[in-house]
Scaffold this active site. Sequence first.
Site, PDB file in Angstrom:
ATOM      1  N   GLU A 286      46.094  40.426  46.139  1.00 52.22           N
ATOM      2  CA  GLU A 286      45.665  41.623  45.403  1.00 52.22           C
ATOM      3  C   GLU A 286      45.900  41.497  43.899  1.00 52.22           C
ATOM      4  O   GLU A 286      45.088  41.940  43.085  1.00 52.22           O
ATOM      5  CB  GLU A 286      46.415  42.847  45.947  1.00 52.22           C
TER       6      GLU A 286
ATOM      7  N   GLY B 184      50.697  40.868  24.236  1.00 56.15           N
ATOM      8  CA  GLY B 184      51.173  40.186  25.443  1.00 56.15           C
ATOM      9  C   GLY B 184      50.168  40.126  26.577  1.00 56.15           C
ATOM     10  O   GLY B 184      50.533  39.865  27.712  1.00 56.15           O
TER      11      GLY B 184
ATOM     12  N   ASP C  18      39.232  32.660  32.675  1.00 55.60           N
ATOM     13  CA  ASP C  18      40.061  33.582  33.469  1.00 55.60           C
ATOM     14  C   ASP C  18      39.155  34.580  34.220  1.00 55.60           C
ATOM     15  O   ASP C  18      39.374  34.863  35.407  1.00 55.60           O
ATOM     16  CB  ASP C  18      41.038  34.323  32.533  1.00 55.60           C
TER      17      ASP C  18
ATOM     18  N   GLY D 103      44.629  43.032  38.066  1.00 54.73           N
ATOM     19  CA  GLY D 103      45.980  43.613  38.027  1.00 54.73           C
ATOM     20  C   GLY D 103      46.182  44.776  38.962  1.00 54.73           C
ATOM     21  O   GLY D 103      46.119  44.620  40.187  1.00 54.73           O
TER      22      GLY D 103
ATOM     23  N   ILE E  19      44.365  47.355  39.693  1.00 53.52           N
ATOM     24  CA  ILE E  19      43.224  47.951  40.420  1.00 53.52           C
ATOM     25  C   ILE E  19      43.155  47.309  41.808  1.00 53.52           C
ATOM     26  O   ILE E  19      43.055  46.092  41.909  1.00 53.52           O
ATOM     27  CB  ILE E  19      41.886  47.683  39.686  1.00 53.52           C
TER      28      ILE E  19
ATOM     29  N   LYS F  21      38.694  34.961  38.469  1.00 54.23           N
ATOM     30  CA  LYS F  21      38.737  36.214  39.234  1.00 54.23           C
ATOM     31  C   LYS F  21      37.405  36.461  39.945  1.00 54.23           C
ATOM     32  O   LYS F  21      37.372  36.926  41.084  1.00 54.23           O
ATOM     33  CB  LYS F  21      39.087  37.371  38.297  1.00 54.23           C
TER      34      LYS F  21
ATOM     35  N   THR G 183      56.980  37.722  33.312  1.00 54.00           N
ATOM     36  CA  THR G 183      56.554  39.116  33.128  1.00 54.00           C
ATOM     37  C   THR G 183      56.261  39.795  34.473  1.00 54.00           C
ATOM     38  O   THR G 183      56.807  40.868  34.773  1.00 54.00           O
ATOM     39  CB  THR G 183      55.269  39.141  32.264  1.00 54.00           C
ATOM     40  N   VAL G 184      55.404  39.169  35.276  1.00 51.75           N
ATOM     41  CA  VAL G 184      55.016  39.826  36.534  1.00 51.75           C
ATOM     42  C   VAL G 184      56.175  39.779  37.543  1.00 51.75           C
ATOM     43  O   VAL G 184      56.391  40.737  38.305  1.00 51.75           O
ATOM     44  CB  VAL G 184      53.731  39.176  37.119  1.00 51.75           C
TER      45      VAL G 184
ATOM     46  N   VAL H 240      43.404  39.597  40.933  1.00 51.58           N
ATOM     47  CA  VAL H 240      42.178  40.108  40.305  1.00 51.58           C
ATOM     48  C   VAL H 240      42.400  41.528  39.800  1.00 51.58           C
ATOM     49  O   VAL H 240      42.766  42.416  40.575  1.00 51.58           O
ATOM     50  CB  VAL H 240      40.991  40.120  41.300  1.00 51.58           C
TER      51      VAL H 240
END
Length: 437
Positions: free
Chosen positions: A127, A185, A199, A132, A134, A203, A11-12, A130
């Site tokens: 970056e 998702g 999770d 996404g 922001i 972070k 996805t990323v 943590v």
Amino acid sequence: MINVGIIGFGTVGTGTAKILLENNDVIEEKTGLQINLQNIADLDIERDRGLKIPEGVLTREVSDVIDNPDIHIVVELMGGIQPAKDFILRALNNGKHVVTANKALLATEGNEIFEAAEKNSVSVGIEAAVAGGIPIIKVLKEGLVANRILSIYGIINGTSNYILTKMTEDGIDFSDALKEAQSLGYAEADPTLDIEGFDTAHKLTIISSLAFGIPLSYDKIHIEGITKLTLQDIEFAGELGYKIKLLAITKSVNGEVELRVHPTMIPENYLISKVDGVLNAVYVMGDAVGETLYYGRGAGDMPTGSAVVSDIVEIAGDIKNKGGSSHGIEFIGKRSDLKIKAIGDIESMYYFRFTALDRPGVLSRISGILGNYNIGIAAVIQKGRRAGAAVPLVVLTHKARERDVQKALQEIDRLDVVADRTAFIRVEGEETEGLND
Ligand code: HSE
């Protein structure tokens, strides 16, 4: 020309590739940098990701990226601990800069990764690890660099925030809300990481290290997830004027750092209480700037890709201007040896839900024990009247010490008039330091 290679085309990875291919002109126009997506490595290069990848870019061989002498920046987006860790270390030892969104790896093995980067005089961009999209890492490293950070409160797991929002607004139960979050998702491959707070803690480990200069300290975080929260507690919190959020909290109190992740009641009129659904927010208080709040999408292909590409651009600029350096690494875990406070030593306000027999004198027995431990009562609600039967008795306290609270609850739960284990939730707000409206 700066050449970039991605490992992991999920996805990323797809979002990152899309931004690099489609926003290349914007990046060049703004920065003068030419960034070339040279290779993407993944075991599955057949699946249609809805993106036209130029000929020759896709490869099944990870070594085409991490051992490729033409590639300057390796972007690790495969997730998981291994083999991601070995690939990152190999890339760093090959003199390549690395960008990663892998918060679990950074939180648990990051000290070793940053050491390897420093030894090889290369950067590690984090970056995207943590919150996404922001840019909270740049906020801490650059925007607020002039400040002593006093406190940080984060809603940094979209899945948990979505579940809590659904439970609060629609009155649906935990498991139905989780299913909805998964279908959108947002959840990790293993949703335990989301709902048990791990999770969020990954972070928080990264943020607290940047904020306070402490080593990455995942194993010292007090972690509680949202799986034990009931609709009943959410409703009582609402009656008392509070929302329940899964918060990552780190603050410096009397020379010690608090590090904790747990469901927290916050006054519903505070800005951070209004952050609902999958959205993330990070509240940072600095001694010079005062309060600041950052809000946006903490997950998803394009928001996280936006953060990944911002690191690529920063490192590309460093390479062009200075030949590249380990810029920013000095922020991680090198500046202080502040002690992490034990959870028993924190001070908070508390919400208790006792399951107590509806009988004269019960409240005075409970309040007597609370008084013996220095715990003052701020509000009480008792719902329903079922003489002789167990009913919920809700108490909101003034600020108290956690160790005293634990002892008081053990004593109260042993009373013959208390029928079940007492539920408790920490409350941040008017009487606690570090979070304002
Ligand atoms: N599972 C994470 C979340 C994804 O729900 O926020 C982003 O780290």
